[in-house]
Design an enzyme around this catalytic site. Structure first.
Site, short mmCIF file in Angstrom:
data_model
loop_
_atom_site.label_atom_id
_atom_site.label_comp_id
_atom_site.label_asym_id
_atom_site.label_seq_id
_atom_site.Cartn_x
_atom_site.Cartn_y
_atom_site.Cartn_z
N GLY A 136 0.83 -1.20 0.00
CA GLY A 136 0.00 0.00 0.00
C GLY A 136 0.86 1.24 0.00
CB SER A 137 -0.04 4.73 0.58
OG SER A 137 -0.65 4.64 1.84
CB CYS B 200 3.38 -0.02 -6.97
SG CYS B 200 3.82 -1.68 -7.53
N GLY C 106 1.94 2.31 5.32
CA GLY C 106 3.02 1.37 5.62
C GLY C 106 3.73 1.73 6.93
CD GLU D 229 5.39 -6.63 -1.79
OE1 GLU D 229 4.91 -6.49 -2.91
OE2 GLU D 229 5.31 -7.69 -1.15
#
Ligand code: NAD
Length: 467
Positions: free
Chosen positions: A216-217, A272, A221, A238
């Site tokens: 995610g963002s 991403c 994170g 990630e």
């Protein structure tokens, strides 16, 4: 242009929340709004299931192969549901499901290797591998199934059990995937939970969870890392990216234009490791802007379920607002929209594919992750400048170099601060390769054998050579 205020997913008091179709902005289904308190029982079941799941690698491999078959068989149900809630063209939803099945098959065949230490002592020291227990998997809305399988396939292959939480923007296809995969697994081995925050926060910090794998963002994170640290749980993160593509003087613009365009705009730019900035020798700047703009103007934008659609809507209203805001700011700061530059005047969360020239290098559309169908193209004077600009970011997921002299391209690629660098390509990933961002783009390694070992812990047995 008419101003619309798309509805946010309303929370129905009680047990369900609305799921919106990004092609219309209307809700079309509901999902269970599970509460954080429910996680105690879910995690307890995952612990219980772990006892037998961890014991038999041969049975696990058989089950994962059967799960892959079940996913393929359910493709006709999964794909339209994924498109409906995520927005992507149906063919891309089908490709995502194929990738999900392929990943299950890949990890079904991976077995961790024991390792004998050879350090000269009269002792036989062997490193073996042990599973961890229940793993929490938390994923975003851009590739709900593919990213979910990137978590659960290696975790299950390693002998762990999994509690999977999709984004509230895309809960439905993941719930269906969970039930399809679970037809091949013992009860409690894989559980999908859906709901709104603080469900994810509670899952990430749940004391019964032995590892958190999050995609995610960056801000979320960080919150996940803090939550996991509270219970001293391992976390693999990630996170976001702001990948640069550097074009070289000898690049054949027409030859690479299609590939470069789709590397930036596939899945409406919600990748991403999409190309999010392009650096071009000043001499070629106009040609590259023109080649990309021409493609942006002719690509077919529409609902993912409409045949012929090449680019769907942005997934959700806050994301569309972010894309609009970054674009408007760039235009206000003097950028020129060679294509697009605005949202589309139609229901749903559609934004025109946008190519920007004359963008100030410090504009947020360049420095931040805008995660949408917008691409700034920036001129550079010499290669050192280009590499410095490409690396001048807190992100470090991917990067690419485009040109004819492959040795020069590789030498430039070597200088990019990122986890994966491509030449004349971008965002092509093998199931067998490690996937790891640097800087704020992530912590830990997923993919390939590294992803399997990331779901295991070493266990060492020392045994003397004699009695
Ligand atoms: P997000 O961080 O908002 O949400 C990701 C997930 O975390 C969702 O399931 C969400 O419900 C959950 N969540 C929200 N708050 C939480 C909290 N406090 N604790 C635990 N979980 C919480 O991200 P998004 O907007 O859904 O996805 C877009 C982002 O994901 C982009 O930054 C993109 O780059 C990144 N992404 C990274 C990769 C990668 O592999 N590096 C892949 C895809 C997407």
């Amino acid at each position: 242009m008419a101003t619309r205020h798309p509805r946010r997913a309303p929370r129905t008091p009680g047990e369900r929340f609305a799921v919106l179709d990004p092609a219309t902005g209307e809700d079309f289904a509901q999902a269970p709004d599970q509460q954080p308190e429910e996680l105690d029982a879910v995690v307890a079941r995952a612990h219980e299931a772990w006892r037998s799941w961890r014991a038999d690698p041969v049975a696990r491999a058989t089950a994962l192969r059967a799960a892959a078959d079940a996913v393929v068989a359910a493709g006709a149900d999964l794909a339209p549901l994924l498109t409906r809630e995520q927005g992507k063209p149906l063919a891309e939803a089908q490709a995502e499901i194929a990738r999900t099945a392929a990943r299950l098959r890949y990890f079904a065949e991976l077995v961790p290797e024991p390792h004998l230490l050879d350090d000269g002592r009269p002792v036989r020291s062997e490193v073996r591998w042990r599973s961890l227990g229940p793993v929490a998997a938390i994923v975003p809305w851009n590739f709900p199934l593919q990213l979910a399988s990137a978590k659960f396939a290696p975790a299950l292959a390693a002998g762990n059990t999994v509690v999977l939480k999709p984004s509230p923007h895309t809960p439905l296809a993941t719930r269906l995937l969970g039930s399809v995969v679970s037809t091949a697994l013992p009860a409690g081995v894989l559980t999908v939970v859906t709901g709104q925050e603080p469900l994810g926060a509670r899952l990430a910090s749940h004391p019964g969870i032995r590892q958190v794998t999050f995609t995610g963002s960056v801000p979320t994170g960080r919150a996940v890392a803090v939550g996991a640290a509270a219970s001293l749980t391992r976390a693999t993160l990630e996170l976001g990216g702001n990948d640069a593509a550097v074009l070289l003087e000898d690049v054949d613009v027409e030859r690479i234009a299609d590939r470069l365009f789709w590397a930036a705009f596939r899945n409406c730019g919600q990748v991403c490791m999409a190309v999010k900035r392009v650096y071009v020798p000043a001499r070629l700047h106009c040609d590259v802007v023109e080649a990309l703009a021409q493609r942006a103007k002719t690509v077919v934008v529409g609902a993912g379920l409409d045949p012929g659609t090449q680019l769907g809507p942005v997934n959700n209203a806050p994301q569309l607002a972010r894309v609009e805001q970054y674009t408007a700011r760039a235009l206000a700061d003097g950028a020129r929209a060679a294509a697009g530059g605005h949202r589309l005047d139609r229901p749903g969360y559609f934004h025109a594919p946008t190519v920007l020239a004359d963008v100030p290098p410090d504009s947020p559309v360049v420095t931040q992750e805008q995660f949408g169908p917008v691409l700034p193209v920036l001129p550079y004077g010499n290669l050192d400048e280009a590499v410095a600009a490409a690396n001048d970011t807190g992100f470090g997921l991917g990067g690419s170099v485009w040109g004819t002299d492959l040795d020069l391209a590789e030498a430039v690629a070597e200088r990019l601060e990122c986890g994966t660098a491509w030449i004349n390509h971008h965002a092509e990933l093998s199931l067998a390769q490690p996937f790891a961002g640097t800087k704020d783009s992530g912590v830990g390694v997923a993919g390939g054998p590294w992803g399997l070992y990331g779901n295991l812990r070493p266990f060492v047995v020392h045994r003397p050579e004699g009695p």
